[in-house]
Scaffold this active site. Structure first.
Site, PDB file in Angstrom:
ATOM      1  N   ASN A 172       0.872  -1.185   0.000  1.00 20.46           N
ATOM      2  CA  ASN A 172       0.000   0.000   0.000  1.00 20.46           C
ATOM      3  C   ASN A 172       0.906   1.230   0.000  1.00 20.46           C
ATOM      4  O   ASN A 172       1.453   1.603   1.034  1.00 20.46           O
ATOM      5  CB  ASN A 172      -0.888  -0.025   1.254  1.00 20.46           C
ATOM      6  CG  ASN A 172      -1.704   1.252   1.402  1.00 20.46           C
ATOM      7  OD1 ASN A 172      -1.807   2.047   0.465  1.00 20.46           O
ATOM      8  ND2 ASN A 172      -2.290   1.446   2.573  1.00 20.46           N
ATOM      9  N   TRP A 173       1.054   1.826  -1.186  1.00 23.43           N
ATOM     10  CA  TRP A 173       1.991   2.945  -1.314  1.00 23.43           C
ATOM     11  C   TRP A 173       1.431   4.245  -0.728  1.00 23.43           C
ATOM     12  O   TRP A 173       2.142   5.226  -0.614  1.00 23.43           O
ATOM     13  CB  TRP A 173       2.366   3.150  -2.781  1.00 23.43           C
ATOM     14  CG  TRP A 173       3.350   2.146  -3.293  1.00 23.43           C
ATOM     15  CD1 TRP A 173       3.828   1.035  -2.635  1.00 23.43           C
ATOM     16  CD2 TRP A 173       4.004   2.154  -4.574  1.00 23.43           C
ATOM     17  NE1 TRP A 173       4.726   0.371  -3.423  1.00 23.43           N
ATOM     18  CE2 TRP A 173       4.856   1.022  -4.615  1.00 23.43           C
ATOM     19  CE3 TRP A 173       3.938   2.989  -5.688  1.00 23.43           C
ATOM     20  CZ2 TRP A 173       5.646   0.725  -5.734  1.00 23.43           C
ATOM     21  CZ3 TRP A 173       4.721   2.689  -6.800  1.00 23.43           C
ATOM     22  CH2 TRP A 173       5.554   1.576  -6.821  1.00 23.43           C
ATOM     23  N   LYS A 174       0.130   4.273  -0.438  1.00 20.58           N
ATOM     24  CA  LYS A 174      -0.509   5.504   0.064  1.00 20.58           C
ATOM     25  C   LYS A 174      -0.186   6.662  -0.901  1.00 20.58           C
ATOM     26  O   LYS A 174      -0.122   6.437  -2.093  1.00 20.58           O
ATOM     27  CB  LYS A 174      -0.062   5.774   1.500  1.00 20.58           C
ATOM     28  CG  LYS A 174      -0.218   4.538   2.397  1.00 20.58           C
ATOM     29  CD  LYS A 174      -0.016   4.816   3.844  1.00 20.58           C
ATOM     30  CE  LYS A 174      -0.151   3.508   4.616  1.00 20.58           C
ATOM     31  NZ  LYS A 174      -0.125   3.681   6.047  1.00 20.58           N
ATOM     32  N   GLU A 226      -6.940   4.924   7.609  1.00 19.37           N
ATOM     33  CA  GLU A 226      -6.767   6.331   7.189  1.00 19.37           C
ATOM     34  C   GLU A 226      -8.010   6.829   6.445  1.00 19.37           C
ATOM     35  O   GLU A 226      -8.404   7.985   6.586  1.00 19.37           O
ATOM     36  CB  GLU A 226      -5.496   6.457   6.322  1.00 19.37           C
ATOM     37  CG  GLU A 226      -4.245   6.369   7.178  1.00 19.37           C
ATOM     38  CD  GLU A 226      -3.024   5.803   6.474  1.00 19.37           C
ATOM     39  OE1 GLU A 226      -2.978   5.801   5.226  1.00 19.37           O
ATOM     40  OE2 GLU A 226      -2.098   5.351   7.189  1.00 19.37           O
ATOM     41  N   GLY A 280       2.160   2.839  10.654  1.00 18.35           N
ATOM     42  CA  GLY A 280       3.073   3.961  10.443  1.00 18.35           C
ATOM     43  C   GLY A 280       3.718   4.469  11.717  1.00 18.35           C
ATOM     44  O   GLY A 280       4.329   5.538  11.737  1.00 18.35           O
ATOM     45  N   SER A 292       3.262  -1.566  10.497  1.00 23.16           N
ATOM     46  CA  SER A 292       4.719  -1.554  10.744  1.00 23.16           C
ATOM     47  C   SER A 292       5.377  -2.916  10.515  1.00 23.16           C
ATOM     48  O   SER A 292       6.278  -3.309  11.261  1.00 23.16           O
ATOM     49  CB  SER A 292       5.023  -1.025  12.141  1.00 23.16           C
ATOM     50  OG  SER A 292       4.559   0.312  12.275  1.00 23.16           O
ATOM     51  N   GLY A 304       2.850  -0.917   4.346  1.00 19.70           N
ATOM     52  CA  GLY A 304       2.913   0.498   3.976  1.00 19.70           C
ATOM     53  C   GLY A 304       4.344   0.919   3.719  1.00 19.70           C
ATOM     54  O   GLY A 304       4.918   0.670   2.650  1.00 19.70           O
TER      55      GLY A 304
HETATM   56  P1  PGA Z   1       2.747   0.673   7.656  1.00 15.45           P
HETATM   57  O1  PGA Z   1       1.320   0.839   6.959  1.00 15.45           O
HETATM   58  O2  PGA Z   1       3.335  -0.624   7.177  1.00 15.45           O
HETATM   59  O3  PGA Z   1       3.543   1.873   7.189  1.00 15.45           O
HETATM   60  O4  PGA Z   1       2.518   0.687   9.125  1.00 15.45           O
HETATM   61  C1  PGA Z   1       0.459  -0.260   6.819  1.00 15.45           C
HETATM   62  C2  PGA Z   1      -0.848   0.186   6.202  1.00 15.45           C
HETATM   63  O5  PGA Z   1      -1.321   1.283   6.487  1.00 15.45           O
HETATM   64  O6  PGA Z   1      -1.463  -0.557   5.412  1.00 15.45           O
END
Ligand code: PGA
Length: 249
Positions: free
Chosen positions: A9-11, A97, A170, A209, A230
């Protein structure tokens, strides 16, 4: 036997160059990765999807978001039909999010998941509790409510569920393998009550994470079938190391 699945998930990150870096890395590793029994999906920002599918036909792509509406006056939105028409295969729904920043409700999660399925793609429905909810011993109640309401009318046989504790996304704080497994087992037992073969076959992903150094312990849990990644999905070597951990566990 469930196939491991790892989704990037690159956001609001990434670029055409990053897509090329992933494709080049995959090519350089192709002798090894051809044998990897791990399904990998990249969810870049939607603007890159159509070109990515055309340029990198060996890779599988997903979207991070969609509208529950098929067409109309919804400025800025993208429909499931549009996503499907450019070769998108998966769509994330109910990411924390989207819930926290854009007000996505469980009812919208269900409507979107149904629209994604109707368009022939696979929804990846995200659930997870906040830190306050965990501290208040509400984790199970929150997850069960998100499942009941967010999957209302959704075909459970054509779905992926991701457990993402909000406090771990995150933040660098990861759920311990035991904490993650406990919630995954809860989700699988809820599925069991709906349909035992669905429960047996459902890919349940952990997110929050996940890094190369903790992926193996998380993925070795009996009800964890892969991850939604992420930050660590923005670097081809790290993402590949996480996929390898999924393969090995
Ligand atoms: P993260 O994000 O690995 O940076 O914690 C995971 C996600 O939001 O899908």
């Amino acid at each position: 036997m469930r196939q491991p699945l790892v989704i990037a998930n690159w956001k609001l990150n990434g670029s055409r160059d990053l897509l090329k870096a992933f494709a080049d890395y995959a090519t350089s590793q192709s002798a090894e990765s051809a044998t990897l029994p791990v399904a990998q999906v990249i969810c870049p920002p939607v603007i890159f999807l159509a070109e990515a599918v055309r340029q990198y036909p060996d890779m599988v792509f997903g979207a991070q978001h969609c509208s529950e509406h098929t067409s109309g006056a919804f400025t800025g939105e993208t429909s499931t039909g549009m996503l499907q028409s450019v070769g998108c295969r998966y769509v994330l729904v109910g990411h924390s999010e989207r819930r926290a920043l854009f007000g996505e409700t469980d009812a919208q999660v269900a409507a979107k998941a149904k629209a994604i399925q109707q368009a022939g793609m696979t929804p990846v429905v995200c659930v997870g509790e906040t830190e306050a909810e965990r501290d208040g011993n509400e984790t199970s109640a929150v997850i069960l409510k998100q499942l009941e309401a967010g999957l209302e009318g959704v075909d459970l046989a054509k779905l992926v569920i991701a457990y993402e504790p909000v406090w771990a996304i995150g933040t660098g704080k990861t759920a311990s393998p035991e904490q993650a497994q406990e919630v995954h087992a809860l989700i699988r037992s809820w599925l069991q009550k709906q349909n035992s073969s669905v429960a047996e076959n459902m890919q349940l992903l952990y997110g929050g994470s996940v890094k190369p150094d903790n992926a193996r312990d998380l993925f070795s849990q009996v009800d964890i079938d892969g991850g939604l990644i992420g930050a660590a999905s923005l670097e081809p070597h790290q993402f590949a190391a996480i996929c390898k951990a999924a393969q090995d566990s």
